[in-house]
Design a protein around this motif. Structure first.
Motif, PDB file in Angstrom:
ATOM      1  N   GLU A  10      51.695  23.340 -13.504  1.00  0.00           N
ATOM      2  CA  GLU A  10      50.643  22.355 -13.217  1.00  0.00           C
ATOM      3  C   GLU A  10      51.234  21.034 -12.736  1.00  0.00           C
ATOM      4  O   GLU A  10      50.690  20.399 -11.822  1.00  0.00           O
ATOM      5  CB  GLU A  10      49.755  22.137 -14.442  1.00  0.00           C
ATOM      6  CG  GLU A  10      48.842  23.305 -14.738  1.00  0.00           C
ATOM      7  CD  GLU A  10      47.978  23.707 -13.552  1.00  0.00           C
ATOM      8  OE1 GLU A  10      47.388  22.824 -12.895  1.00  0.00           O
ATOM      9  OE2 GLU A  10      47.913  24.912 -13.263  1.00  0.00           O
ATOM     10  N   THR A  11      52.333  20.612 -13.332  1.00  0.00           N
ATOM     11  CA  THR A  11      52.983  19.373 -12.899  1.00  0.00           C
ATOM     12  C   THR A  11      53.463  19.508 -11.460  1.00  0.00           C
ATOM     13  O   THR A  11      53.247  18.617 -10.631  1.00  0.00           O
ATOM     14  CB  THR A  11      54.177  19.042 -13.827  1.00  0.00           C
ATOM     15  OG1 THR A  11      53.701  18.875 -15.151  1.00  0.00           O
ATOM     16  CG2 THR A  11      54.891  17.779 -13.377  1.00  0.00           C
ATOM     17  N   ARG A  12      54.091  20.631 -11.150  1.00  0.00           N
ATOM     18  CA  ARG A  12      54.595  20.857  -9.791  1.00  0.00           C
ATOM     19  C   ARG A  12      53.444  20.956  -8.790  1.00  0.00           C
ATOM     20  O   ARG A  12      53.516  20.433  -7.683  1.00  0.00           O
ATOM     21  CB  ARG A  12      55.430  22.148  -9.762  1.00  0.00           C
ATOM     22  CG  ARG A  12      56.042  22.424  -8.430  1.00  0.00           C
ATOM     23  CD  ARG A  12      57.100  21.375  -8.080  1.00  0.00           C
ATOM     24  NE  ARG A  12      57.646  21.686  -6.787  1.00  0.00           N
ATOM     25  CZ  ARG A  12      57.779  20.824  -5.791  1.00  0.00           C
ATOM     26  NH1 ARG A  12      57.465  19.568  -5.987  1.00  0.00           N
ATOM     27  NH2 ARG A  12      58.254  21.189  -4.651  1.00  0.00           N
ATOM     28  N   ARG A  13      52.360  21.589  -9.189  1.00  0.00           N
ATOM     29  CA  ARG A  13      51.170  21.717  -8.356  1.00  0.00           C
ATOM     30  C   ARG A  13      50.644  20.327  -7.988  1.00  0.00           C
ATOM     31  O   ARG A  13      50.357  20.049  -6.827  1.00  0.00           O
ATOM     32  CB  ARG A  13      50.112  22.486  -9.155  1.00  0.00           C
ATOM     33  CG  ARG A  13      49.048  23.139  -8.364  1.00  0.00           C
ATOM     34  CD  ARG A  13      48.044  23.822  -9.258  1.00  0.00           C
ATOM     35  NE  ARG A  13      48.491  25.109  -9.746  1.00  0.00           N
ATOM     36  CZ  ARG A  13      47.729  26.182  -9.832  1.00  0.00           C
ATOM     37  NH1 ARG A  13      46.466  26.123  -9.487  1.00  0.00           N
ATOM     38  NH2 ARG A  13      48.194  27.314 -10.256  1.00  0.00           N
ATOM     39  N   LEU A  16      52.959  18.551  -5.505  1.00  0.00           N
ATOM     40  CA  LEU A  16      52.794  19.067  -4.144  1.00  0.00           C
ATOM     41  C   LEU A  16      51.528  18.529  -3.493  1.00  0.00           C
ATOM     42  O   LEU A  16      51.536  18.115  -2.330  1.00  0.00           O
ATOM     43  CB  LEU A  16      52.778  20.596  -4.156  1.00  0.00           C
ATOM     44  CG  LEU A  16      54.119  21.270  -4.407  1.00  0.00           C
ATOM     45  CD1 LEU A  16      53.929  22.768  -4.638  1.00  0.00           C
ATOM     46  CD2 LEU A  16      55.066  21.038  -3.249  1.00  0.00           C
ATOM     47  N   TYR A  17      50.435  18.519  -4.215  1.00  0.00           N
ATOM     48  CA  TYR A  17      49.175  18.029  -3.650  1.00  0.00           C
ATOM     49  C   TYR A  17      49.218  16.527  -3.386  1.00  0.00           C
ATOM     50  O   TYR A  17      48.685  16.062  -2.380  1.00  0.00           O
ATOM     51  CB  TYR A  17      47.988  18.409  -4.540  1.00  0.00           C
ATOM     52  CG  TYR A  17      47.440  19.757  -4.163  1.00  0.00           C
ATOM     53  CD1 TYR A  17      46.455  19.883  -3.194  1.00  0.00           C
ATOM     54  CD2 TYR A  17      47.945  20.912  -4.737  1.00  0.00           C
ATOM     55  CE1 TYR A  17      45.965  21.120  -2.818  1.00  0.00           C
ATOM     56  CE2 TYR A  17      47.459  22.158  -4.372  1.00  0.00           C
ATOM     57  CZ  TYR A  17      46.469  22.251  -3.408  1.00  0.00           C
ATOM     58  OH  TYR A  17      46.002  23.480  -3.037  1.00  0.00           O
ATOM     59  N   ARG A  18      49.856  15.782  -4.278  1.00  0.00           N
ATOM     60  CA  ARG A  18      50.007  14.344  -4.016  1.00  0.00           C
ATOM     61  C   ARG A  18      50.826  14.126  -2.750  1.00  0.00           C
ATOM     62  O   ARG A  18      50.527  13.239  -1.946  1.00  0.00           O
ATOM     63  CB  ARG A  18      50.644  13.643  -5.209  1.00  0.00           C
ATOM     64  CG  ARG A  18      49.645  13.191  -6.251  1.00  0.00           C
ATOM     65  CD  ARG A  18      50.233  12.173  -7.231  1.00  0.00           C
ATOM     66  NE  ARG A  18      51.451  12.617  -7.880  1.00  0.00           N
ATOM     67  CZ  ARG A  18      51.509  13.439  -8.942  1.00  0.00           C
ATOM     68  NH1 ARG A  18      50.403  13.887  -9.473  1.00  0.00           N
ATOM     69  NH2 ARG A  18      52.657  13.792  -9.460  1.00  0.00           N
ATOM     70  N   GLY A  19      51.850  14.948  -2.552  1.00  0.00           N
ATOM     71  CA  GLY A  19      52.665  14.857  -1.341  1.00  0.00           C
ATOM     72  C   GLY A  19      51.851  15.145  -0.092  1.00  0.00           C
ATOM     73  O   GLY A  19      51.994  14.465   0.929  1.00  0.00           O
ATOM     74  N   ILE A  20      50.983  16.144  -0.161  1.00  0.00           N
ATOM     75  CA  ILE A  20      50.123  16.479   0.984  1.00  0.00           C
ATOM     76  C   ILE A  20      49.139  15.349   1.242  1.00  0.00           C
ATOM     77  O   ILE A  20      48.928  14.935   2.388  1.00  0.00           O
ATOM     78  CB  ILE A  20      49.387  17.817   0.746  1.00  0.00           C
ATOM     79  CG1 ILE A  20      50.381  18.969   0.752  1.00  0.00           C
ATOM     80  CG2 ILE A  20      48.311  18.031   1.808  1.00  0.00           C
ATOM     81  CD1 ILE A  20      49.803  20.291   0.282  1.00  0.00           C
ATOM     82  N   LEU A  35      41.495  19.687  -0.141  1.00  0.00           N
ATOM     83  CA  LEU A  35      42.641  19.697  -1.039  1.00  0.00           C
ATOM     84  C   LEU A  35      42.279  20.041  -2.483  1.00  0.00           C
ATOM     85  O   LEU A  35      43.166  20.220  -3.308  1.00  0.00           O
ATOM     86  CB  LEU A  35      43.347  18.336  -0.997  1.00  0.00           C
ATOM     87  CG  LEU A  35      43.894  17.946   0.382  1.00  0.00           C
ATOM     88  CD1 LEU A  35      44.444  16.537   0.356  1.00  0.00           C
ATOM     89  CD2 LEU A  35      44.948  18.932   0.842  1.00  0.00           C
ATOM     90  N   ARG A  36      41.028  20.121  -2.769  1.00  0.00           N
ATOM     91  CA  ARG A  36      40.601  20.470  -4.127  1.00  0.00           C
ATOM     92  C   ARG A  36      39.595  21.602  -4.062  1.00  0.00           C
ATOM     93  O   ARG A  36      38.771  21.607  -3.149  1.00  0.00           O
ATOM     94  CB  ARG A  36      39.976  19.265  -4.836  1.00  0.00           C
ATOM     95  CG  ARG A  36      40.868  18.047  -4.916  1.00  0.00           C
ATOM     96  CD  ARG A  36      41.961  18.226  -5.895  1.00  0.00           C
ATOM     97  NE  ARG A  36      42.872  17.061  -5.808  1.00  0.00           N
ATOM     98  CZ  ARG A  36      43.955  16.943  -6.513  1.00  0.00           C
ATOM     99  NH1 ARG A  36      44.298  17.880  -7.351  1.00  0.00           N
ATOM    100  NH2 ARG A  36      44.727  15.902  -6.387  1.00  0.00           N
ATOM    101  N   PRO A  37      39.614  22.537  -4.917  1.00  0.00           N
ATOM    102  CA  PRO A  37      40.454  22.675  -6.104  1.00  0.00           C
ATOM    103  C   PRO A  37      41.888  23.034  -5.719  1.00  0.00           C
ATOM    104  O   PRO A  37      42.151  23.485  -4.611  1.00  0.00           O
ATOM    105  CB  PRO A  37      39.807  23.839  -6.866  1.00  0.00           C
ATOM    106  CG  PRO A  37      39.194  24.682  -5.810  1.00  0.00           C
ATOM    107  CD  PRO A  37      38.729  23.705  -4.749  1.00  0.00           C
ATOM    108  N   LEU A  38      42.790  22.802  -6.666  1.00  0.00           N
ATOM    109  CA  LEU A  38      44.190  23.150  -6.462  1.00  0.00           C
ATOM    110  C   LEU A  38      44.321  24.666  -6.544  1.00  0.00           C
ATOM    111  O   LEU A  38      44.069  25.262  -7.579  1.00  0.00           O
ATOM    112  CB  LEU A  38      45.055  22.505  -7.546  1.00  0.00           C
ATOM    113  CG  LEU A  38      44.971  20.985  -7.661  1.00  0.00           C
ATOM    114  CD1 LEU A  38      45.795  20.496  -8.839  1.00  0.00           C
ATOM    115  CD2 LEU A  38      45.443  20.339  -6.383  1.00  0.00           C
ATOM    116  N   ILE A  39      44.705  25.274  -5.440  1.00  0.00           N
ATOM    117  CA  ILE A  39      44.797  26.732  -5.396  1.00  0.00           C
ATOM    118  C   ILE A  39      46.207  27.122  -4.956  1.00  0.00           C
ATOM    119  O   ILE A  39      46.650  26.730  -3.886  1.00  0.00           O
ATOM    120  CB  ILE A  39      43.770  27.337  -4.419  1.00  0.00           C
ATOM    121  CG1 ILE A  39      42.354  26.929  -4.800  1.00  0.00           C
ATOM    122  CG2 ILE A  39      43.909  28.853  -4.374  1.00  0.00           C
ATOM    123  CD1 ILE A  39      41.308  27.297  -3.762  1.00  0.00           C
TER     124      ILE A  39
END
Length: 151
Positions: A10-13, A16-20, A35-39
């Protein structure tokens, strides 16, 4: 093999999304991103529950799309079929001039310039093509977006 650690995943997810999100922060096409939900789909696991989340999300986005349920004019069908044939042959990108030429030589119907613009924008909204009517990008039409991302 490392043990499964949900908190690390979850932390890595989130990272990655913050980076995108940061990458596209000032991009003019940011409103096209979902970008949401995180998939995250594990492509090696056919039973991955994220696949169902992805299917559900795509269905919801489809039904929520403002063009959902609208009828396309029959005049658009010949051009759509011509482009589909080019995609089947492996073509991925066309210049706008090529699209206009393909439209102009249609034996069935020719779209007006306004109809052609509507056609490109409509198919872009469906994800069938990628076309941005902006000065730097409008001269190219990605007719096979799914193949394009595999390059």
């Amino acid at each position: 093999m490392l043990p499964y650690q949900p908190e690390i995943i979850e932390t890595r997810r989130e990272e990655l999304y913050r980076g995108i999100e940061d990458l596209f922060e000032d991009h003019e096409g940011k409103h096209h991103l979902v970008l949401r939900p995180l998939i995250f789909v594990n492509a090696k696991d056919q039973a991955d529950p994220e696949i169902e989340v992805l299917k559900k999300t795509i269905s919801e986005l489809t039904f929520d799309h403002p063009c959902w349920g609208e009828r396309m004019p029959n005049a658009c069908v010949p051009l759509e079929l011509e482009i589909a044939e080019l995609v089947a042959e492996g073509k991925q990108i066309m210049s706008l001039a090529e699209v206009k030429e393909l439209n102009a030589i249609s034996e069935v119907s020719v779209l007006s310039p306004e109809q052609l613009t509507d056609f490109l924008q409509f198919h872009h909204s469906l994800g069938k093509i990628v076309y941005f009517d902006t000065p730097l990008l409008r001269d190219n039409v990605i007719i096979s977006p799914f193949l394009w991302w595999k390059l």
